[in-house]
Scaffold this motif. Structure first.
Motif, short mmCIF file in Angstrom:
data_model
loop_
_atom_site.label_atom_id
_atom_site.label_comp_id
_atom_site.label_asym_id
_atom_site.label_seq_id
_atom_site.Cartn_x
_atom_site.Cartn_y
_atom_site.Cartn_z
N UNK A 74 0.85 -1.35 0.07
CA UNK A 74 0.16 0.02 0.07
C UNK A 74 0.86 1.25 -0.10
N UNK A 75 2.03 1.16 0.34
CA UNK A 75 2.64 2.41 0.59
C UNK A 75 4.00 2.57 -0.47
N UNK A 76 4.19 1.37 -1.27
CA UNK A 76 5.47 1.55 -1.97
C UNK A 76 5.29 2.75 -3.47
N UNK A 77 4.16 2.75 -3.71
CA UNK A 77 4.08 3.72 -4.89
C UNK A 77 3.87 3.42 -6.06
N UNK A 78 3.61 1.82 -6.03
CA UNK A 78 3.44 1.07 -7.21
C UNK A 78 2.02 0.82 -7.40
N UNK A 79 1.07 1.56 -6.72
CA UNK A 79 -0.41 1.41 -7.10
C UNK A 79 -1.18 2.81 -6.84
N UNK A 80 -2.19 3.03 -7.19
CA UNK A 80 -2.79 4.14 -6.93
C UNK A 80 -4.36 3.83 -6.76
N UNK A 81 -5.36 4.30 -6.20
CA UNK A 81 -6.85 4.35 -5.94
C UNK A 81 -7.26 5.70 -6.07
N UNK A 82 -8.08 6.16 -7.02
CA UNK A 82 -8.62 7.26 -7.12
C UNK A 82 -10.41 7.17 -6.79
N UNK A 83 -10.86 8.15 -6.13
CA UNK A 83 -12.25 8.48 -6.05
C UNK A 83 -12.82 9.69 -6.98
N UNK A 84 -13.36 9.30 -8.11
CA UNK A 84 -13.84 10.37 -9.02
C UNK A 84 -15.52 10.65 -8.68
N UNK A 85 -16.09 11.73 -8.98
CA UNK A 85 -17.44 11.94 -8.92
C UNK A 85 -18.10 11.18 -9.64
N UNK A 86 -19.29 10.81 -9.55
CA UNK A 86 -20.19 9.86 -10.55
C UNK A 86 -20.41 10.39 -11.52
N UNK A 87 -20.55 11.50 -11.95
CA UNK A 87 -20.84 12.10 -13.26
C UNK A 87 -19.87 12.91 -13.93
N UNK A 88 -19.84 13.04 -15.20
CA UNK A 88 -18.82 14.01 -15.96
C UNK A 88 -17.49 13.51 -16.24
N UNK A 89 -17.46 11.97 -16.25
CA UNK A 89 -16.27 11.38 -16.55
C UNK A 89 -16.20 11.12 -18.17
N UNK A 90 -14.78 10.97 -18.49
CA UNK A 90 -14.50 10.89 -19.97
C UNK A 90 -13.58 9.69 -20.11
N UNK A 91 -13.19 9.06 -21.17
CA UNK A 91 -12.22 7.97 -21.49
C UNK A 91 -11.02 8.57 -21.42
N UNK A 92 -9.90 8.14 -20.76
CA UNK A 92 -8.68 8.71 -20.53
C UNK A 92 -7.71 8.33 -21.80
N UNK A 93 -7.12 9.05 -22.40
CA UNK A 93 -6.13 8.62 -23.35
C UNK A 93 -5.22 7.71 -22.82
N UNK A 94 -4.85 6.67 -23.42
CA UNK A 94 -3.91 5.50 -23.04
C UNK A 94 -2.55 5.76 -23.56
N UNK A 95 -1.46 5.74 -22.49
CA UNK A 95 -0.29 6.13 -22.93
C UNK A 95 0.45 5.29 -24.10
N UNK A 96 1.28 5.49 -24.67
CA UNK A 96 1.76 4.67 -25.82
C UNK A 96 2.85 3.68 -25.53
N UNK A 97 3.45 3.78 -24.32
CA UNK A 97 4.20 2.78 -23.88
C UNK A 97 3.86 2.26 -22.43
N UNK A 98 4.41 0.93 -21.98
CA UNK A 98 4.09 0.59 -20.82
C UNK A 98 3.03 -0.50 -20.90
N UNK A 99 2.87 -1.29 -19.80
CA UNK A 99 1.84 -2.08 -19.73
C UNK A 99 0.77 -1.51 -18.97
N UNK A 100 -0.32 -0.88 -19.84
CA UNK A 100 -1.27 -0.09 -19.47
C UNK A 100 -2.64 -0.56 -19.11
N UNK A 101 -2.89 -1.57 -20.02
CA UNK A 101 -4.31 -2.52 -20.29
C UNK A 101 -4.37 -3.72 -19.96
N UNK A 102 -5.51 -4.33 -19.41
CA UNK A 102 -5.58 -5.68 -19.14
C UNK A 102 -6.26 -6.57 -20.64
#
Length: 216
Positions: A74-102
């Motif tokens: 939980x403290x190493x910096x290799x994970x993040x959890x965000x709490x967003x509002x329930x409305x007004x969300x948009x799809x985020x552009x995916x980085x071109x490098x790295x392991x980003x998607x399942x």
């Protein structure tokens, strides 16, 4: 005693607003894809989009070099959890490098399960709601096992068998976080999140709109 299980419900669109693992994150305009703060500095992999009664939980873990960056801590910096509002969300552009998607998107349906506590010896640990609900999911009378692989985790309740000294504080205010969800790896290899075969725990600090993740 009750548990709200998250059950595999087929596939979904990558930018769907329904509960899911995989796909692309939905976030407020201007959101910046999180980078690993442990050792690699690369973009994290998006794991889960979890609408809850107080917003939307978005879970990221670093998978660029599994085992090198401590995504389970939980403290190493290799994970993040965000709490967003329930409305007004948009799809985020995916980085071109790295392991980003399942590799696949798994839709989630929720099912509230009411449990009858199992009795045992006084010296045994008290029954755990999530453990009982998961092990008994779709189990027919007389069967040892049900359809446990369909269970992708649970929402709310209490963290299953997690010791108090491992409960994480908020990464911003160092205050107390509340338990939000369990996460299982997935129903098969194609859809699985890499949790090292462990159960994942999602915690959130509502005032700071972020949280922490760990496995056990």
């Amino acid at each position: 005693m009750q548990a709200t299980l998250m059950i595999y419900d087929g596939t979904a669109a990558p930018d769907s607003e329904i509960p899911r693992t995989g796909g692309v994150p939905l976030a407020p305009e201007g959101f910046i894809w999180p980078l690993c703060g442990d050792c690699c500095g690369g973009p994290m992999q998006f794991f889960a989009h979890l609408p809850v009664e107080y917003g939307v939980l978005s879970v990221f873990l670093c998978q660029n070099n599994p085992g090198s960056c401590e995504s389970w801590d939980a403290t190493a910096g290799a994970n993040r959890v965000f709490l967003f509002p329930p409305a007004g969300l948009v799809a985020v552009a995916v980085p071109e490098s790295g392991v980003t998607l399942l590799p696949a998107v798994s839709a989630i349906k929720t099912q509230v399960v009411t449990l009858e506590p199992e009795t045992g010896d006084d010296d045994e640990l008290p029954p755990d709601a999530y453990d009982l609900a998961r092990s008994g999911w779709e189990r027919e009378p007389g069967e040892w096992f049900g359809k446990q692989r369909e269970v992708l985790g649970s929402l709310g309740g209490s963290p299953s068998y997690l010791e108090d000294d491992r409960l994480p504080g908020c990464p911003s205010c160092s205050g107390t976080t509340e338990f939000a969800a369990h996460l299982e790896e997935g129903i098969d290899r194609q859809t699985a999140m890499n949790l090292g075969g462990q159960l994942g725990y999602v915690f959130v600090c509502r005032p700071c709109s972020e949280g922490a993740f760990l496995t056990d």
